[in-house]
Design a protein around this motif. Sequence first.
Motif, mmCIF file in Angstrom:
data_model
loop_
_atom_site.group_PDB
_atom_site.id
_atom_site.type_symbol
_atom_site.label_atom_id
_atom_site.label_comp_id
_atom_site.label_asym_id
_atom_site.label_seq_id
_atom_site.Cartn_x
_atom_site.Cartn_y
_atom_site.Cartn_z
ATOM 1 N N ASP A 39 0.867 -1.182 0.000
ATOM 2 C CA ASP A 39 0.000 0.000 0.000
ATOM 3 C C ASP A 39 0.897 1.223 0.000
ATOM 4 O OD1 ASP A 39 -1.866 2.031 0.440
ATOM 5 O OD2 ASP A 39 -3.045 0.831 1.829
ATOM 6 N N GLU A 40 0.665 2.127 -0.954
ATOM 7 C CA GLU A 40 1.513 3.309 -1.068
ATOM 8 C C GLU A 40 0.944 4.516 -0.329
ATOM 9 O OE1 GLU A 40 3.521 1.932 -5.280
ATOM 10 O OE2 GLU A 40 2.154 3.633 -5.312
ATOM 11 N N TYR A 41 -0.226 4.346 0.285
ATOM 12 C CA TYR A 41 -0.845 5.396 1.106
ATOM 13 C C TYR A 41 -0.988 6.702 0.330
ATOM 14 C CZ TYR A 41 0.273 2.062 4.812
ATOM 15 O OH TYR A 41 0.385 0.924 5.592
ATOM 16 N N ILE A 81 6.231 -13.793 -0.713
ATOM 17 C CA ILE A 81 6.149 -12.335 -0.737
ATOM 18 C C ILE A 81 6.150 -11.827 0.694
ATOM 19 C CG2 ILE A 81 4.873 -10.305 -1.529
ATOM 20 C CD1 ILE A 81 5.818 -12.057 -3.812
ATOM 21 N N ASP A 82 7.109 -10.978 1.000
ATOM 22 C CA ASP A 82 7.264 -10.345 2.311
ATOM 23 C C ASP A 82 6.505 -9.024 2.259
ATOM 24 O OD1 ASP A 82 8.177 -9.110 4.605
ATOM 25 O OD2 ASP A 82 10.296 -9.141 4.037
ATOM 26 N N CYS A 83 5.400 -8.942 3.001
ATOM 27 C CA CYS A 83 4.412 -7.878 2.791
ATOM 28 C C CYS A 83 4.564 -6.719 3.773
ATOM 29 C CB CYS A 83 3.003 -8.448 2.890
ATOM 30 S SG CYS A 83 2.671 -9.730 1.673
ATOM 31 N N PRO A 110 -0.583 -2.570 16.092
ATOM 32 C CA PRO A 110 -0.128 -3.965 16.031
ATOM 33 C C PRO A 110 -0.811 -4.754 14.913
ATOM 34 C CG PRO A 110 -0.420 -3.307 18.310
ATOM 35 C CD PRO A 110 -0.938 -2.160 17.481
ATOM 36 N N GLY A 111 0.012 -5.278 14.023
ATOM 37 C CA GLY A 111 -0.511 -6.087 12.931
ATOM 38 C C GLY A 111 -1.139 -5.312 11.798
ATOM 39 N N TYR A 112 -0.827 -4.027 11.677
ATOM 40 C CA TYR A 112 -1.515 -3.195 10.677
ATOM 41 C C TYR A 112 -1.238 -3.623 9.236
ATOM 42 C CZ TYR A 112 2.810 -0.489 9.789
ATOM 43 O OH TYR A 112 4.075 -0.091 9.450
ATOM 44 N N GLN A 113 -0.178 -4.411 9.014
ATOM 45 C CA GLN A 113 0.132 -4.851 7.652
ATOM 46 C C GLN A 113 -0.236 -6.312 7.390
ATOM 47 O OE1 GLN A 113 3.919 -1.947 6.628
ATOM 48 N NE2 GLN A 113 4.347 -3.801 7.778
ATOM 49 N N VAL A 114 -0.762 -6.992 8.390
ATOM 50 C CA VAL A 114 -1.071 -8.415 8.230
ATOM 51 C C VAL A 114 -2.119 -8.636 7.148
ATOM 52 C CG1 VAL A 114 -1.968 -10.487 9.385
ATOM 53 C CG2 VAL A 114 -0.404 -8.955 10.600
ATOM 54 N N LYS A 115 -3.043 -7.698 7.014
ATOM 55 C CA LYS A 115 -4.105 -7.844 6.010
ATOM 56 C C LYS A 115 -3.537 -7.959 4.599
ATOM 57 C CE LYS A 115 -4.798 -2.812 5.823
ATOM 58 N NZ LYS A 115 -5.760 -1.705 6.086
ATOM 59 N N TYR A 116 -2.373 -7.349 4.369
ATOM 60 C CA TYR A 116 -1.761 -7.442 3.046
ATOM 61 C C TYR A 116 -1.219 -8.849 2.800
ATOM 62 C CZ TYR A 116 -1.844 -2.378 3.778
ATOM 63 O OH TYR A 116 -2.231 -1.097 4.054
ATOM 64 N N ALA A 117 -0.556 -9.404 3.805
ATOM 65 C CA ALA A 117 -0.055 -10.777 3.686
ATOM 66 C C ALA A 117 -1.207 -11.754 3.479
ATOM 67 C CB ALA A 117 0.734 -11.151 4.937
ATOM 68 N N GLU A 118 -2.296 -11.527 4.194
ATOM 69 C CA GLU A 118 -3.463 -12.406 4.083
ATOM 70 C C GLU A 118 -4.077 -12.327 2.697
ATOM 71 O OE1 GLU A 118 -7.495 -13.412 6.656
ATOM 72 O OE2 GLU A 118 -6.531 -11.460 6.885
ATOM 73 N N ALA A 119 -4.207 -11.116 2.157
ATOM 74 C CA ALA A 119 -4.827 -10.933 0.846
ATOM 75 C C ALA A 119 -3.995 -11.586 -0.254
ATOM 76 C CB ALA A 119 -5.010 -9.448 0.561
ATOM 77 N N GLY A 157 -4.134 -19.010 9.001
ATOM 78 C CA GLY A 157 -3.711 -19.027 7.606
ATOM 79 C C GLY A 157 -3.566 -17.659 6.977
ATOM 80 N N ARG A 158 -3.205 -16.674 7.780
ATOM 81 C CA ARG A 158 -3.081 -15.312 7.260
ATOM 82 C C ARG A 158 -1.692 -15.041 6.684
ATOM 83 N NH1 ARG A 158 -5.052 -11.318 11.777
ATOM 84 N NH2 ARG A 158 -5.468 -9.966 9.997
ATOM 85 N N ALA A 159 -0.713 -15.848 7.079
ATOM 86 C CA ALA A 159 0.660 -15.743 6.577
ATOM 87 C C ALA A 159 1.371 -17.043 6.919
ATOM 88 C CB ALA A 159 1.381 -14.546 7.190
#
Length: 338
Positions: free
Chosen positions: A219-221, A246-248, A262-271, A299-301
């Motif tokens: 995400d480039e914000y 892929i390291d997200c 905490p975990g704000y980028q986990v959704k990217y790894a999951e997607a 199973g999110r990462a």
Amino acid sequence: MSIKLFEPITFQNVTIKNRIVMSPMCMYSCENEDGKVMDWHKTHYTSRAVGQVGLIFLEATAVHTQGRISMKDLGIWEDEHVEGLRNLVDLIHSQEAKAGIQLAHAGRKAIVEGPIYSSSSIPYNEEMEVPNEMTEQEVKQTVEDFKQAARRSKEAGFDIIELHGAHGYLINQFLSPLINKRTDRYGGSIENRFNFLKEIIQAVKTVWDGPLFVRISADEYNENGYTVEDHVVYAKWMKDLGVDLIDCSSGGVVPAKIRPFPGYQVKYAEALRKEAEIATGAVGMITSPLHAEEILQNGRADLIFLARELLRDPYWPRKAADILNYDLPAPRQYEQGW
């Protein structure tokens, strides 16, 4: 129910003893500005291996002198770097951890003497130098630089290579529509913007037969920048080229206000894991072992990348084992105090 955080995982011919990864973090510690390994690096990385981290990634390691984030970064742009890196890999291996290296080129975010380069002649901000737009020949030479860095990585004995395609560095500068304004085969369409990374992956794989990871900024914000949906496309293409994970991460492409939690980028790894059907690593303010275990159990990462938390506590895996009620064997020398 088994504890996923301490389950082994295999990528090609490499088995990591657990899912805990030391994320690449610049140490700015090459005091002689020659890119060579110093005693600091040996102490810093080996201590995390003693702490039972399964995979230790070195900091962003420059494939070219002008691609350093700072003058004190580690380098792998010449054969003279191999001996020190090999010694460091041997120390990591001696503690039964796997060794990874992140190959990087800072592009327009390089802070070095002399000219800097990017996909287009656009500075990161008003304080930083205006980069030269790379010619097609310079693009080809940089692809070769990554290839030779991969060859040296193999000679040094690394188990895994990660290409740094995140945080606004050179590969990211080609991928992003915010920075890449080229009109040749490396710019314009999403396919063209992928060509630079595609050619790097293809070149690296001619000399490297081990697992290959790529770090991205999902995400480039920025309203005109890419989001995770665009990176799902990239991830599918990378998978087809033989990338293993892929390291997200996110951000760093252009100045932006980010409110981390905490975990704000986990959704990217999951997607990416679900939509591109590729293994992913989750990173970003993951400090709690319970949180790490939840990510894996659901199973999110596939891997948990820890950064600042491992700076604070090199023995975080021991704490995680205690909290998760897992019997983690101690290094023989520490058995009386583990």
